[in-house]
Write a protein that holds these residues in place. Structure first.
Motif, PDB file in Angstrom:
ATOM      1  N   VAL A 114       0.848  -1.194   0.000  1.00 53.59           N
ATOM      2  CA  VAL A 114       0.000   0.000   0.000  1.00 53.59           C
ATOM      3  C   VAL A 114       0.881   1.241   0.000  1.00 53.59           C
ATOM      4  O   VAL A 114       1.912   1.290   0.677  1.00 53.59           O
ATOM      5  CB  VAL A 114      -0.966   0.011   1.199  1.00 53.59           C
ATOM      6  CG1 VAL A 114      -1.929  -1.151   1.109  1.00 53.59           C
ATOM      7  CG2 VAL A 114      -0.223  -0.017   2.530  1.00 53.59           C
ATOM      8  N   ASP A 115       0.465   2.224  -0.797  1.00 54.35           N
ATOM      9  CA  ASP A 115       1.162   3.517  -0.847  1.00 54.35           C
ATOM     10  C   ASP A 115       0.218   4.553  -0.255  1.00 54.35           C
ATOM     11  O   ASP A 115      -0.811   4.895  -0.845  1.00 54.35           O
ATOM     12  CB  ASP A 115       1.527   3.867  -2.286  1.00 54.35           C
ATOM     13  CG  ASP A 115       2.394   5.116  -2.357  1.00 54.35           C
ATOM     14  OD1 ASP A 115       3.442   5.137  -1.687  1.00 54.35           O
ATOM     15  OD2 ASP A 115       2.026   6.067  -3.082  1.00 54.35           O
ATOM     16  N   ILE A 116       0.581   5.046   0.925  1.00 52.44           N
ATOM     17  CA  ILE A 116      -0.285   5.951   1.678  1.00 52.44           C
ATOM     18  C   ILE A 116      -0.008   7.394   1.258  1.00 52.44           C
ATOM     19  O   ILE A 116       1.137   7.812   1.131  1.00 52.44           O
ATOM     20  CB  ILE A 116      -0.037   5.785   3.193  1.00 52.44           C
ATOM     21  CG1 ILE A 116      -0.109   4.312   3.600  1.00 52.44           C
ATOM     22  CG2 ILE A 116      -1.029   6.637   3.982  1.00 52.44           C
ATOM     23  CD1 ILE A 116      -1.424   3.641   3.309  1.00 52.44           C
ATOM     24  N   GLY A 117      -1.079   8.163   1.068  1.00 54.40           N
ATOM     25  CA  GLY A 117      -0.913   9.515   0.567  1.00 54.40           C
ATOM     26  C   GLY A 117      -0.387   9.482  -0.854  1.00 54.40           C
ATOM     27  O   GLY A 117       0.550  10.202  -1.206  1.00 54.40           O
ATOM     28  N   CYS A 118      -1.016   8.647  -1.672  1.00 54.70           N
ATOM     29  CA  CYS A 118      -0.475   8.318  -2.996  1.00 54.70           C
ATOM     30  C   CYS A 118      -0.544   9.467  -3.986  1.00 54.70           C
ATOM     31  O   CYS A 118       0.103   9.425  -5.036  1.00 54.70           O
ATOM     32  CB  CYS A 118      -1.197   7.103  -3.568  1.00 54.70           C
ATOM     33  SG  CYS A 118      -2.961   7.386  -3.898  1.00 54.70           S
ATOM     34  N   GLY A 119      -1.334  10.512  -3.687  1.00 57.37           N
ATOM     35  CA  GLY A 119      -1.417  11.631  -4.612  1.00 57.37           C
ATOM     36  C   GLY A 119      -1.870  11.196  -5.991  1.00 57.37           C
ATOM     37  O   GLY A 119      -2.854  10.468  -6.146  1.00 57.37           O
ATOM     38  N   ALA A 120      -1.123  11.607  -7.010  1.00 53.86           N
ATOM     39  CA  ALA A 120      -1.501  11.302  -8.391  1.00 53.86           C
ATOM     40  C   ALA A 120      -1.088   9.907  -8.841  1.00 53.86           C
ATOM     41  O   ALA A 120      -1.269   9.549 -10.003  1.00 53.86           O
ATOM     42  CB  ALA A 120      -0.916  12.343  -9.334  1.00 53.86           C
ATOM     43  N   GLY A 121      -0.514   9.103  -7.937  1.00 54.40           N
ATOM     44  CA  GLY A 121      -0.351   7.688  -8.212  1.00 54.40           C
ATOM     45  C   GLY A 121       0.923   7.219  -8.874  1.00 54.40           C
ATOM     46  O   GLY A 121       1.033   6.054  -9.249  1.00 54.40           O
ATOM     47  N   ARG A 122       1.933   8.086  -8.993  1.00 47.30           N
ATOM     48  CA  ARG A 122       3.155   7.665  -9.673  1.00 47.30           C
ATOM     49  C   ARG A 122       3.792   6.450  -9.002  1.00 47.30           C
ATOM     50  O   ARG A 122       4.194   5.495  -9.680  1.00 47.30           O
ATOM     51  CB  ARG A 122       4.171   8.807  -9.721  1.00 47.30           C
ATOM     52  CG  ARG A 122       5.488   8.428 -10.402  1.00 47.30           C
ATOM     53  CD  ARG A 122       6.490   9.570 -10.329  1.00 47.30           C
ATOM     54  NE  ARG A 122       6.031  10.699 -11.096  1.00 47.30           N
ATOM     55  CZ  ARG A 122       6.259  10.881 -12.407  1.00 47.30           C
ATOM     56  NH1 ARG A 122       6.929   9.962 -13.073  1.00 47.30           N
ATOM     57  NH2 ARG A 122       5.829  11.946 -13.032  1.00 47.30           N
ATOM     58  N   ALA A 123       3.906   6.462  -7.673  1.00 49.63           N
ATOM     59  CA  ALA A 123       4.549   5.341  -6.980  1.00 49.63           C
ATOM     60  C   ALA A 123       3.732   4.058  -7.128  1.00 49.63           C
ATOM     61  O   ALA A 123       4.300   2.966  -7.214  1.00 49.63           O
ATOM     62  CB  ALA A 123       4.746   5.679  -5.503  1.00 49.63           C
ATOM     63  N   ARG A 154      -7.878   3.765  -3.283  1.00 48.65           N
ATOM     64  CA  ARG A 154      -8.952   3.821  -2.302  1.00 48.65           C
ATOM     65  C   ARG A 154      -8.873   5.129  -1.525  1.00 48.65           C
ATOM     66  O   ARG A 154      -7.780   5.634  -1.243  1.00 48.65           O
ATOM     67  CB  ARG A 154      -8.859   2.637  -1.328  1.00 48.65           C
ATOM     68  CG  ARG A 154      -8.938   1.269  -2.001  1.00 48.65           C
ATOM     69  CD  ARG A 154      -9.079   0.172  -0.983  1.00 48.65           C
ATOM     70  NE  ARG A 154      -8.912  -1.151  -1.568  1.00 48.65           N
ATOM     71  CZ  ARG A 154      -9.012  -2.277  -0.891  1.00 48.65           C
ATOM     72  NH1 ARG A 154      -9.286  -2.245   0.418  1.00 48.65           N
ATOM     73  NH2 ARG A 154      -8.847  -3.443  -1.487  1.00 48.65           N
ATOM     74  N   GLU A 155     -10.026   5.669  -1.179  1.00 55.35           N
ATOM     75  CA  GLU A 155     -10.088   6.924  -0.435  1.00 55.35           C
ATOM     76  C   GLU A 155     -10.108   6.628   1.061  1.00 55.35           C
ATOM     77  O   GLU A 155     -11.037   6.007   1.577  1.00 55.35           O
ATOM     78  CB  GLU A 155     -11.336   7.713  -0.831  1.00 55.35           C
ATOM     79  CG  GLU A 155     -11.415   9.075  -0.164  1.00 55.35           C
ATOM     80  CD  GLU A 155     -12.634   9.882  -0.598  1.00 55.35           C
ATOM     81  OE1 GLU A 155     -13.035  10.802   0.139  1.00 55.35           O
ATOM     82  OE2 GLU A 155     -13.185   9.591  -1.696  1.00 55.35           O
ATOM     83  N   ALA A 156      -9.071   7.065   1.760  1.00 54.35           N
ATOM     84  CA  ALA A 156      -8.982   6.847   3.209  1.00 54.35           C
ATOM     85  C   ALA A 156      -7.825   7.646   3.765  1.00 54.35           C
ATOM     86  O   ALA A 156      -6.910   8.050   3.037  1.00 54.35           O
ATOM     87  CB  ALA A 156      -8.792   5.359   3.529  1.00 54.35           C
ATOM     88  N   GLY A 157      -7.863   7.875   5.077  1.00 57.66           N
ATOM     89  CA  GLY A 157      -6.775   8.536   5.765  1.00 57.66           C
ATOM     90  C   GLY A 157      -5.790   7.536   6.340  1.00 57.66           C
ATOM     91  O   GLY A 157      -6.114   6.342   6.492  1.00 57.66           O
TER      92      GLY A 157
END
Length: 257
Positions: free
Chosen positions: A50-59, A93-96
């Motif tokens: 999981v990539d948390i705070g993924c922003g625009a998704g590059r990682a 997914r949308e979550a904190g």
């Protein structure tokens, strides 16, 4: 302000932030930092990361290319919309960070890049990371130390005021230097910490300085006139190829107990 006007404003702010992030991502040192974070995850093909705070998704896209099941998580629906547009085959997914949509011990890797400094209680996010990680799973935290940002300027005192005032507006501006202790408190093992400094000299990074100082003006820590003079000096430096911003990034990795 109507809801429609508010939505338009949010969209514009997201687009502006994306432009800054994209410009920063193109800096070679940023690519090296991302690659290092992937190495520290000790990726196993087919595992879930999981990539948390993924922003625009590059990682997320990068990780998927490395053969893992990558899931991007972000609380900002506008950012997630941009991520889904850029990477339609990826999962988001949308979550904190403090309340992740995953079962206990269900993921093999956890990555959070420039996230913990935004949180009032970063320890809660670290505890949540341990909850969702398999025993022996890997966590990697990446983030800048906002109190340690260096900007070349003719007015060193004003620059220090701007940097520290902006840091004080964040939830945990010194989270980077606290990564090791946060991981220790969270019960993680085999903790390593590195510091890598990214240097930016491209005029494309000027919007970063605007985003740095505007909240400081709004808070009243620096007056509008002084802020405008400071920004004008930075624009002159950029025009003369004399711009320099240096940001130390902490990279911490550990294993879940």
């Amino acid at each position: 302000m109507s809801k429609n006007q508010e939505a338009v404003g949010t969209h514009r702010d997201t687009e502006a932030l994306l432009a800054v992030l994209d410009a920063a991502d193109r800096i070679p040192s940023a690519g090296l930092l991302r690659s290092r974070s992937y190495e520290l995850l000790s990726l196993v093909p087919g595992s879930t990361v999981v990539d948390i705070g993924c922003g625009a998704g590059r990682a997320v896209a990068d990780l998927a290319e490395r053969g893992v099941h990558a899931v991007g998580v972000d609380p900002d629906p506008w950012m997630l919309a941009a991520a889904r547009e850029r990477w339609p085959a990826a999962e988001f997914r949308e979550a904190g960070a403090e309340d992740l949509p995953f079962a206990d011990a269900s993921v093999h890797g956890y990555r959070a890049d420039k996230v913990l400094h935004l949180l009032r209680e970063p320890g809660r996010a670290v505890a949540e990371a341990r909850r969702v990680l398999y025993p022996g799973g890997r966590i990697v935290l990446v983030g800048q130390d906002w109190d340690a940002i260096m900007i070349d300027s003719d007015d060193a005192a004003l620059t220090r005021t701007i940097v520290h005032a902006r840091a004080d507006l964040l939830g945990a501006p010194r989270a980077g230097r606290q990564y090791r202790n946060l991981l220790l408190d969270g019960g993680f093992n085999d903790i390593t910490v590195e510091v890598r400094t990214s240097v930016f000299t491209d005029p494309a990074m000027l919007p970063l300085l605007t985003r740095l100082i505007e909240p400081v003006c709004t808070s009243g820590a620096v007056g509008r006139d002084r802020a405008d003079e400071w920004l004008a000096e930075q624009r002159r430096r950029a025009g003369a190829d004399r711009l320099l911003i240096a940001i130390p990034f902490f990279v911490a990795a550990a294993a879940s107990a």
